[in-house]
Write a protein that holds these residues in place. Structure first.
Motif, PDB file in Angstrom:
ATOM      1  N   GLU A  30      26.672  -1.230  43.324  1.00 49.45           N
ATOM      2  CA  GLU A  30      25.444  -1.817  42.773  1.00 49.45           C
ATOM      3  C   GLU A  30      24.677  -2.627  43.808  1.00 49.45           C
ATOM      4  O   GLU A  30      23.447  -2.570  43.872  1.00 49.45           O
ATOM      5  CB  GLU A  30      25.774  -2.660  41.543  1.00 49.45           C
ATOM      6  CG  GLU A  30      26.259  -1.824  40.366  1.00 49.45           C
ATOM      7  CD  GLU A  30      26.047  -2.515  39.037  1.00 49.45           C
ATOM      8  OE1 GLU A  30      24.967  -3.091  38.825  1.00 49.45           O
ATOM      9  OE2 GLU A  30      26.971  -2.479  38.214  1.00 49.45           O
ATOM     10  N   CYS A  31      25.372  -3.411  44.645  1.00 45.62           N
ATOM     11  CA  CYS A  31      24.672  -4.196  45.668  1.00 45.62           C
ATOM     12  C   CYS A  31      24.064  -3.284  46.727  1.00 45.62           C
ATOM     13  O   CYS A  31      22.981  -3.556  47.255  1.00 45.62           O
ATOM     14  CB  CYS A  31      25.616  -5.222  46.303  1.00 45.62           C
ATOM     15  SG  CYS A  31      27.045  -4.523  47.168  1.00 45.62           S
ATOM     16  N   SER A  43      28.545  -6.301  50.045  1.00 40.34           N
ATOM     17  CA  SER A  43      27.302  -7.007  50.361  1.00 40.34           C
ATOM     18  C   SER A  43      27.495  -8.036  51.467  1.00 40.34           C
ATOM     19  O   SER A  43      26.550  -8.725  51.844  1.00 40.34           O
ATOM     20  CB  SER A  43      26.808  -7.744  49.109  1.00 40.34           C
ATOM     21  OG  SER A  43      27.794  -8.675  48.675  1.00 40.34           O
ATOM     22  N   CYS A  46      19.646  -2.877  47.140  1.00 35.33           N
ATOM     23  CA  CYS A  46      19.043  -3.483  48.335  1.00 35.33           C
ATOM     24  C   CYS A  46      17.739  -2.775  48.703  1.00 35.33           C
ATOM     25  O   CYS A  46      17.729  -1.555  48.926  1.00 35.33           O
ATOM     26  CB  CYS A  46      20.015  -3.418  49.512  1.00 35.33           C
ATOM     27  SG  CYS A  46      19.328  -4.144  51.027  1.00 35.33           S
ATOM     28  N   TYR A  61      22.334 -11.333  42.522  1.00 30.70           N
ATOM     29  CA  TYR A  61      22.035 -11.112  41.106  1.00 30.70           C
ATOM     30  C   TYR A  61      22.857  -9.977  40.493  1.00 30.70           C
ATOM     31  O   TYR A  61      23.401 -10.099  39.395  1.00 30.70           O
ATOM     32  CB  TYR A  61      20.539 -10.813  40.944  1.00 30.70           C
ATOM     33  CG  TYR A  61      20.196 -10.106  39.660  1.00 30.70           C
ATOM     34  CD1 TYR A  61      20.153 -10.804  38.450  1.00 30.70           C
ATOM     35  CD2 TYR A  61      19.947  -8.729  39.645  1.00 30.70           C
ATOM     36  CE1 TYR A  61      19.860 -10.147  37.254  1.00 30.70           C
ATOM     37  CE2 TYR A  61      19.652  -8.066  38.465  1.00 30.70           C
ATOM     38  CZ  TYR A  61      19.613  -8.787  37.275  1.00 30.70           C
ATOM     39  OH  TYR A  61      19.333  -8.129  36.098  1.00 30.70           O
ATOM     40  N   ILE A  62      22.954  -8.857  41.203  1.00 26.76           N
ATOM     41  CA  ILE A  62      23.441  -7.624  40.581  1.00 26.76           C
ATOM     42  C   ILE A  62      24.955  -7.530  40.488  1.00 26.76           C
ATOM     43  O   ILE A  62      25.485  -6.769  39.660  1.00 26.76           O
ATOM     44  CB  ILE A  62      22.893  -6.388  41.345  1.00 26.76           C
ATOM     45  CG1 ILE A  62      22.973  -5.115  40.482  1.00 26.76           C
ATOM     46  CG2 ILE A  62      23.648  -6.189  42.665  1.00 26.76           C
ATOM     47  CD1 ILE A  62      22.106  -5.136  39.259  1.00 26.76           C
ATOM     48  N   CYS A  63      25.687  -8.270  41.270  1.00 28.23           N
ATOM     49  CA  CYS A  63      27.150  -8.117  41.331  1.00 28.23           C
ATOM     50  C   CYS A  63      27.770  -8.290  39.939  1.00 28.23           C
ATOM     51  O   CYS A  63      27.594  -9.333  39.290  1.00 28.23           O
ATOM     52  CB  CYS A  63      27.756  -9.122  42.295  1.00 28.23           C
ATOM     53  SG  CYS A  63      29.580  -9.005  42.395  1.00 28.23           S
ATOM     54  N   TYR A 116      26.949  -4.300  57.396  1.00 26.84           N
ATOM     55  CA  TYR A 116      25.695  -4.985  57.041  1.00 26.84           C
ATOM     56  C   TYR A 116      24.784  -5.105  58.254  1.00 26.84           C
ATOM     57  O   TYR A 116      25.212  -5.537  59.325  1.00 26.84           O
ATOM     58  CB  TYR A 116      26.054  -6.373  56.504  1.00 26.84           C
ATOM     59  CG  TYR A 116      24.907  -7.323  56.284  1.00 26.84           C
ATOM     60  CD1 TYR A 116      23.795  -6.967  55.527  1.00 26.84           C
ATOM     61  CD2 TYR A 116      24.949  -8.612  56.821  1.00 26.84           C
ATOM     62  CE1 TYR A 116      22.768  -7.871  55.312  1.00 26.84           C
ATOM     63  CE2 TYR A 116      23.927  -9.517  56.610  1.00 26.84           C
ATOM     64  CZ  TYR A 116      22.840  -9.143  55.859  1.00 26.84           C
ATOM     65  OH  TYR A 116      21.817 -10.038  55.656  1.00 26.84           O
ATOM     66  N   CYS A 130      21.331  -8.830  45.765  1.00 26.45           N
ATOM     67  CA  CYS A 130      22.772  -8.572  45.857  1.00 26.45           C
ATOM     68  C   CYS A 130      23.574  -9.679  45.177  1.00 26.45           C
ATOM     69  O   CYS A 130      24.671  -9.440  44.666  1.00 26.45           O
ATOM     70  CB  CYS A 130      23.202  -8.406  47.310  1.00 26.45           C
ATOM     71  SG  CYS A 130      22.689  -9.746  48.411  1.00 26.45           S
ATOM     72  N   CYS A 153      36.123  -4.589  44.736  1.00 30.50           N
ATOM     73  CA  CYS A 153      34.842  -3.914  44.527  1.00 30.50           C
ATOM     74  C   CYS A 153      35.051  -2.473  44.053  1.00 30.50           C
ATOM     75  O   CYS A 153      34.224  -1.933  43.316  1.00 30.50           O
ATOM     76  CB  CYS A 153      34.029  -3.913  45.818  1.00 30.50           C
ATOM     77  SG  CYS A 153      33.513  -5.553  46.360  1.00 30.50           S
TER      78      CYS A 153
END
Length: 234
Positions: free
Chosen positions: A176-177, A137, A181, A224-226, A201, A222, A171
């Motif tokens: 997930e990130c 991310s 998105c 939130y989900i990590c 990115y 991104c 990672c």
């Protein structure tokens, strides 16, 4: 108490959750390309971080609700950035009183609209200080709370003790990130120091997405989900 101890003590007592010192030699060319010769002339950086409240980040799936978005922008962003700026100013003054140079870099101020970047990458400084790794991310991922941290950097020529070194990424196969998105800004490419940011990115996609929403619109999915940040450090 030497300068190393004094700076760390003040930083932690004044609310920093992360304190580290980075050797910038490994990234000097990158730093000079982004910020110029003056910025690249400093051999050390102090990297400070303040953790964002989980109670705010965990509401981001409901970010279309104005109350959620406003609270994230205010307490999860603006207020923490002000706290970081004030702390960096204080520590920089302490360094100057000891006879050394110190240059605080604003917590969240862009200087290049075309590249959408600040004069120096706070995430890079935090990475070099050993706080964590650069994730897919493009956020700095800490082992304890993932990317749920805001950062600030002070450049200095004070002979401070380096606290860490760049951390290997953890990672793995996680996407997930990348998957969450809303504008597919991430390419699912792991960080490599020789690669430009665009390999991983597309910042302009985020910029456009937020610019097309309400003035209070936020994203932060991104963050939130990590999995390195969810349900950890509580």
């Amino acid at each position: 108490m030497d300068l190393n101890q004094k700076l760390r003590k003040v930083a932690l007592e004044e609310g920093a959750d992360f304190y580290g010192v980075a050797d910038l030699a490994l990234a000097r060319d990158f730093i000079q390309d982004q910020g110029g010769e003056e910025v690249a002339s400093y051999p050390r950086a102090i990297s400070l971080g303040i953790r964002i409240l989980d109670s705010i980040v965990d509401q981001l799936p409901n970010r279309q609700e104005r109350a959620v978005a406003v609270n994230y922008r205010h307490h999860g962003y603006d207020i923490i950035n002000k706290r970081l700026d004030l702390l960096a100013s204080r520590l920089s003054s302490l360094i100057q009183k000891e006879g050394f140079r110190a240059l605080p870099i604003p917590a969240s101020e862009r200087y290049d609209d075309e590249r959408i970047c600040a004069v120096l990458s706070h995430k890079l400084a935090a990475h070099l200080a050993g706080h964590g790794w650069i994730g897919k991310s493009c956020l700095l991922i800490t082992p304890k709370v993932g990317p749920r941290v805001r950062w600030i950097t002070m450049l200095t020529d004070a002979p401070l003790t380096v606290t860490g070194s760049p951390m290997n990424e953890h990672c793995g196969d996680c996407t997930e990130c990348v998957d969450i998105c809303p504008v597919s800004a991430f390419t699912n490419t792991p960080f490599h120091p020789d690669d430009p940011r665009e390999v991983r990115y597309h910042a302009a996609k985020c910029e456009k997405y937020l610019g097309e929403g309400e003035e209070w619109a936020v994203c932060g999915l991104c963050v939130y989900i990590c999995p390195h940040g969810r349900n950890k450090g509580k």
